[in-house]
Design a protein around this motif. Structure first.
Motif, PDB file in Angstrom:
ATOM      1  N   ALA A   1       0.815  -1.219   0.000  1.00 33.33           N
ATOM      2  CA  ALA A   1       0.000   0.000   0.000  1.00 33.33           C
ATOM      3  C   ALA A   1       0.849   1.268   0.000  1.00 33.33           C
ATOM      4  CB  ALA A   1      -0.942  -0.003   1.204  1.00 33.33           C
ATOM      5  N   ASP A   2       2.044   1.199   0.627  1.00 33.25           N
ATOM      6  CA  ASP A   2       2.906   2.376   0.702  1.00 33.25           C
ATOM      7  C   ASP A   2       3.971   2.381  -0.384  1.00 33.25           C
ATOM      8  OD1 ASP A   2       1.664   3.561   2.909  1.00 33.25           O
ATOM      9  OD2 ASP A   2       2.685   2.190   4.265  1.00 33.25           O
ATOM     10  N   ALA A   3       3.827   1.494  -1.356  1.00 31.17           N
ATOM     11  CA  ALA A   3       4.830   1.416  -2.423  1.00 31.17           C
ATOM     12  C   ALA A   3       4.691   2.605  -3.370  1.00 31.17           C
ATOM     13  CB  ALA A   3       4.675   0.110  -3.198  1.00 31.17           C
ATOM     14  N   ASP A   4       5.818   3.006  -3.928  1.00 27.11           N
ATOM     15  CA  ASP A   4       5.810   4.062  -4.948  1.00 27.11           C
ATOM     16  C   ASP A   4       5.589   3.481  -6.339  1.00 27.11           C
ATOM     17  OD1 ASP A   4       6.744   6.498  -3.292  1.00 27.11           O
ATOM     18  OD2 ASP A   4       8.203   4.938  -2.791  1.00 27.11           O
ATOM     19  N   LEU A   5       5.836   2.160  -6.460  1.00 27.82           N
ATOM     20  CA  LEU A   5       5.700   1.496  -7.758  1.00 27.82           C
ATOM     21  C   LEU A   5       5.388   0.028  -7.537  1.00 27.82           C
ATOM     22  CD1 LEU A   5       6.090   1.699 -10.906  1.00 27.82           C
ATOM     23  CD2 LEU A   5       8.474   1.027 -10.498  1.00 27.82           C
ATOM     24  N   LEU A   6       4.476  -0.519  -8.351  1.00 29.89           N
ATOM     25  CA  LEU A   6       4.135  -1.944  -8.297  1.00 29.89           C
ATOM     26  C   LEU A   6       4.724  -2.651  -9.515  1.00 29.89           C
ATOM     27  CD1 LEU A   6       0.326  -1.805  -7.358  1.00 29.89           C
ATOM     28  CD2 LEU A   6       2.283  -1.968  -5.800  1.00 29.89           C
ATOM     29  N   LEU A   7       5.389  -3.782  -9.281  1.00 28.01           N
ATOM     30  CA  LEU A   7       5.822  -4.661 -10.367  1.00 28.01           C
ATOM     31  C   LEU A   7       4.839  -5.824 -10.417  1.00 28.01           C
ATOM     32  CD1 LEU A   7       9.715  -5.154 -10.315  1.00 28.01           C
ATOM     33  CD2 LEU A   7       8.328  -3.985 -12.011  1.00 28.01           C
ATOM     34  N   HIS A   8       3.938  -5.806 -11.379  1.00 28.35           N
ATOM     35  CA  HIS A   8       2.930  -6.864 -11.512  1.00 28.35           C
ATOM     36  C   HIS A   8       3.528  -7.982 -12.370  1.00 28.35           C
ATOM     37  CE1 HIS A   8      -1.361  -8.115 -13.007  1.00 28.35           C
ATOM     38  NE2 HIS A   8      -0.671  -9.111 -12.506  1.00 28.35           N
ATOM     39  N   VAL A   9       3.932  -9.086 -11.708  1.00 24.26           N
ATOM     40  CA  VAL A   9       4.613 -10.191 -12.384  1.00 24.26           C
ATOM     41  C   VAL A   9       3.595 -11.225 -12.847  1.00 24.26           C
ATOM     42  CG1 VAL A   9       6.412 -11.954 -12.193  1.00 24.26           C
ATOM     43  CG2 VAL A   9       6.613  -9.810 -10.921  1.00 24.26           C
ATOM     44  N   VAL A  10       3.716 -11.623 -14.122  1.00 23.92           N
ATOM     45  CA  VAL A  10       2.805 -12.596 -14.729  1.00 23.92           C
ATOM     46  C   VAL A  10       3.634 -13.752 -15.292  1.00 23.92           C
ATOM     47  CG1 VAL A  10       1.081 -12.945 -16.544  1.00 23.92           C
ATOM     48  CG2 VAL A  10       1.210 -10.741 -15.359  1.00 23.92           C
ATOM     49  N   ASP A  11       3.129 -14.966 -15.142  1.00 21.84           N
ATOM     50  CA  ASP A  11       3.776 -16.141 -15.750  1.00 21.84           C
ATOM     51  C   ASP A  11       3.374 -16.199 -17.222  1.00 21.84           C
ATOM     52  OD1 ASP A  11       4.676 -18.598 -16.592  1.00 21.84           O
ATOM     53  OD2 ASP A  11       3.742 -19.750 -14.990  1.00 21.84           O
ATOM     54  N   ALA A  12       4.312 -15.841 -18.122  1.00 21.25           N
ATOM     55  CA  ALA A  12       4.002 -15.788 -19.559  1.00 21.25           C
ATOM     56  C   ALA A  12       3.693 -17.157 -20.136  1.00 21.25           C
ATOM     57  CB  ALA A  12       5.173 -15.160 -20.312  1.00 21.25           C
ATOM     58  N   SER A  13       4.126 -18.230 -19.455  1.00 24.53           N
ATOM     59  CA  SER A  13       3.915 -19.586 -19.979  1.00 24.53           C
ATOM     60  C   SER A  13       2.594 -20.189 -19.529  1.00 24.53           C
ATOM     61  CB  SER A  13       5.059 -20.499 -19.529  1.00 24.53           C
ATOM     62  OG  SER A  13       5.036 -20.681 -18.118  1.00 24.53           O
ATOM     63  N   ASP A  14       1.837 -19.462 -18.725  1.00 24.94           N
ATOM     64  CA  ASP A  14       0.596 -19.998 -18.157  1.00 24.94           C
ATOM     65  C   ASP A  14      -0.536 -19.918 -19.165  1.00 24.94           C
ATOM     66  OD1 ASP A  14      -1.755 -20.475 -16.597  1.00 24.94           O
ATOM     67  OD2 ASP A  14      -0.656 -19.884 -14.811  1.00 24.94           O
ATOM     68  N   GLY A  15      -1.212 -21.036 -19.391  1.00 24.97           N
ATOM     69  CA  GLY A  15      -2.333 -21.064 -20.328  1.00 24.97           C
ATOM     70  C   GLY A  15      -3.519 -20.243 -19.865  1.00 24.97           C
ATOM     71  N   ALA A  16      -3.637 -20.052 -18.550  1.00 26.19           N
ATOM     72  CA  ALA A  16      -4.759 -19.267 -18.007  1.00 26.19           C
ATOM     73  C   ALA A  16      -4.296 -17.857 -17.645  1.00 26.19           C
ATOM     74  CB  ALA A  16      -5.332 -19.969 -16.785  1.00 26.19           C
ATOM     75  N   LEU A  17      -3.383 -17.326 -18.424  1.00 27.89           N
ATOM     76  CA  LEU A  17      -2.758 -16.038 -18.142  1.00 27.89           C
ATOM     77  C   LEU A  17      -3.781 -14.915 -17.985  1.00 27.89           C
ATOM     78  CD1 LEU A  17       0.425 -14.692 -19.794  1.00 27.89           C
ATOM     79  CD2 LEU A  17      -1.652 -13.374 -20.092  1.00 27.89           C
ATOM     80  N   ASP A  18      -4.733 -14.819 -18.922  1.00 25.45           N
ATOM     81  CA  ASP A  18      -5.719 -13.735 -18.887  1.00 25.45           C
ATOM     82  C   ASP A  18      -6.548 -13.756 -17.611  1.00 25.45           C
ATOM     83  OD1 ASP A  18      -4.981 -12.680 -21.347  1.00 25.45           O
ATOM     84  OD2 ASP A  18      -6.311 -14.034 -22.450  1.00 25.45           O
ATOM     85  N   ALA A  19      -6.990 -14.958 -17.218  1.00 22.63           N
ATOM     86  CA  ALA A  19      -7.817 -15.084 -16.016  1.00 22.63           C
ATOM     87  C   ALA A  19      -7.028 -14.695 -14.775  1.00 22.63           C
ATOM     88  CB  ALA A  19      -8.341 -16.509 -15.888  1.00 22.63           C
TER      89      ALA A  19
END
Length: 549
Positions: free
Chosen positions: A455-473
């Motif tokens: 909550a007190d972060a100045d920046l969020l790094l939203h990490v996603v597994d690019a190999s995941d078939g359910a990536l969008d969900a």
């Protein structure tokens, strides 16, 4: 000398006749005796109901049971099995009013309870035993599709010659010989996903995630069941018939645990456990178990215990054997593994005490964050779906050795490390708890203080597994949680990790299409570009904040 089952409408003489059956004794090398069979058949013919007995290996009648015209309702005879490879140590002898083989209910009782043997004596028109059908469990080789039982009959009653003692001895030796060796520390389980038809499109991805949760918890997945229904059965979820088939399948695979990919009502869990005589877990219990294994800090353990107590509180009033199965192993470990027989009042007191302790820890956490803010050190929070590679990324960016495992929820306690950017600026990079869809609300509430690190972060790094078939969900689930936590206004970078697991160029195309960055934390590819992007984004954010103030 209790008579079990449907005694309504019986005359005093019929009740006395049933009680006298307790005096019968069967030699160890005989299935039955003429006297016992005659007594069963006479009462069955007179009442037009099935009558049966449970006989132990000493030949003593343990239970006398009377049912209706087509079925017996067996009494509760305790837990599933005494030890690996052992049968129950009792056999069921009962009557059928017409010449019918062992029914589906008979087979379910045989396999569910691991009875030594089950036999049905079929009456003729004079009420005497004419034909016999019997069945027993058989060991099944791993991955075999064979039925885990064998039936015999019809045999003329006069030619019945079965030595149950020799049969059971041979069977148990064979069970021990072909016993499936389980490598997982918490045994074997069948995963069950039941959904309504409008949710069928997401069923397979959900089952894959449940498999990963089970693997992380230490369970070997023996089989998976996926069923779509017009509506969920309010008592058994699956429906009784399908659940009985699942009992036989569990016997086939030597399974002791059923894991449901949904949150079960207390009454549903109790009903399923009673019918199957197996340990029953739902999705919340599985996640709680993983959290209990991975919580190492004091506040992490307190948060897990609080969530466990809140989960158990409404279930303490449910009278069933399912809760006693939670004490130990999968679904029953962790700080909350106290005696489940504690009263609701004591449970509420414990919840109140844990809540007070966590509030105090939250204040301490806020003080530490305030100190960082006063020192003017920017904070970058690494967030994302569980097992997206956040801890590995933190290690690669900061040259640290935070524990990183290919498991869900390997990180529960936030870990912070210093990160030096190309401009010379030093920031704090914080690894956070992974998100997951449908996170149990009690767990979400208990770990809210942990999520507040972001909550007190100045920046969020939203990490996603690019190999995941359910990536969008999973991106959608994470963004929904970000919004619930009130973090949507914090600047963020979308990072597609694990591009080493997909075809070359796919990760870059994926990132370009969504305005993100493609990287591989294990190969350190693009990390220099990521550091420069973080640097530029923070300078822009901090400059914008300074201009506003």
């Amino acid at each position: 000398m209790k008579i079990h089952g449907n005694t309504a409408g019986l005359s005093p003489s019929q009740l006395k006749a049933l009680e006298r059956i307790y005096r019968r004794k069967v030699p160890a090398d005989q299935l039955t005796t003429q006297e016992l069979t005659r007594s069963l058949c006479e009462i069955s013919f007179g009442t037009r109901r099935q009558v049966g007995v449970l006989v132990n290996r000493l030949g003593i009648v343990d239970h006398v049971i009377i049912g209706d015209a087509s079925k017996l309702y067996l009494p509760d005879i305790g837990r599933l099995r005494a030890s690996e490879g052992r049968l129950r140590g009792i056999r069921l002898l009962h009557t059928h009013l017409s010449n019918e083989p062992l029914t589906h209910d008979d087979i379910v009782d045989l396999t569910r309870l691991r009875l030594d043997l089950i036999a049905a004596f079929c009456l003729n028109h004079e009420g005497r035993p004419q034909w016999v059908y019997y069945g027993h469990n058989v060991p099944v080789a791993p991955k075999s599709e064979s039925e885990p039982y064998r039936t015999v009959g019809p045999l003329p009653y006069s030619k019945l010659d079965v030595d149950p003692q020799a049969l059971v001895r041979a069977l148990e030796e064979e069970f021990a010989r072909v016993a499936q060796k389980t490598t997982a520390k918490d045994g074997r389980a069948v995963l069950v996903h039941v959904c309504e038809k409008h949710q069928a499109a997401y069923a397979r991805d959900s089952l894959v995630e449940l498999r990963e949760l089970a693997r992380t918890a230490g369970v070997e997945v023996a089989d998976e069941v996926l069923q779509t229904r017009d509506r969920i059965d309010p008592k058994y979820v699956l429906g009784k018939g399908k659940l009985e088939d699942l009992i036989i399948r569990a016997m086939q695979l030597d399974v002791e645990v059923l894991i449901f990919d949904r949150n079960l009502w207390p009454t549903q869990a109790a009903s399923i456990a009673k019918l199957t005589d197996l340990k029953v877990l739902d999705r919340t219990q599985l996640i709680l178990d993983i959290f209990a294994q991975n919580a190492h800090s004091n506040d992490g353990k307190l948060q897990v215990e609080l969530a466990q107590m809140k989960y158990l509180l409404p279930r303490l009033g449910v009278k069933d054997d399912a809760l006693s199965r939670l004490t130990g192993g999968i679904g029953g470990r962790g700080p909350g593994e106290t005696k489940l027989e504690i009263g609701k009042r004591r449970a509420r007191e414990r919840i109140a005490r844990l809540s007070r302790q966590l509030k105090q820890l939250t204040k301490q956490r806020q003080q530490r964050r305030s100190k960082r803010r006063r020192q003017g050190v920017p904070v970058v929070a690494i967030i994302g779906y569980t097992n997206a590679g956040k801890s590995t990324l933190l290690n690669s960016l900061t040259d640290s050795n935070v524990v990183a495992e290919d498991k869900l929820f390997a990180t529960l306690d936030p870990r912070s490390r210093r990160l030096r950017l190309p401009s010379g600026t030093t920031v704090i990079a914080t690894d956070t708890v992974g998100f997951i869809r449908d996170l149990p609300k009690d767990l979400f509430a208990a770990f809210r203080a942990t999520f507040e690190e972001a909550a007190d972060a100045d920046l969020l790094l939203h990490v996603v597994d690019a190999s995941d078939g359910a990536l969008d969900a999973k991106i959608e689930a994470t963004e929904k949680l970000i919004e619930e936590l009130g973090l949507a206004d914090i600047p963020s970078i979308l990072l597609f990790n694990k591009i080493d697991l997909i075809e070359k160029g796919e990760g870059t195309a994926l990132a370009d299409a969504r305005g993100g960055i493609a990287t591989s934390a294990v190969q350190a590819s693009n990390l220099h570009y990521l550091r420069r992007t973080i640097d530029a984004k923070l300078n822009s954010t901090i400059g914008h904040q300074a201009a506003k103030s």
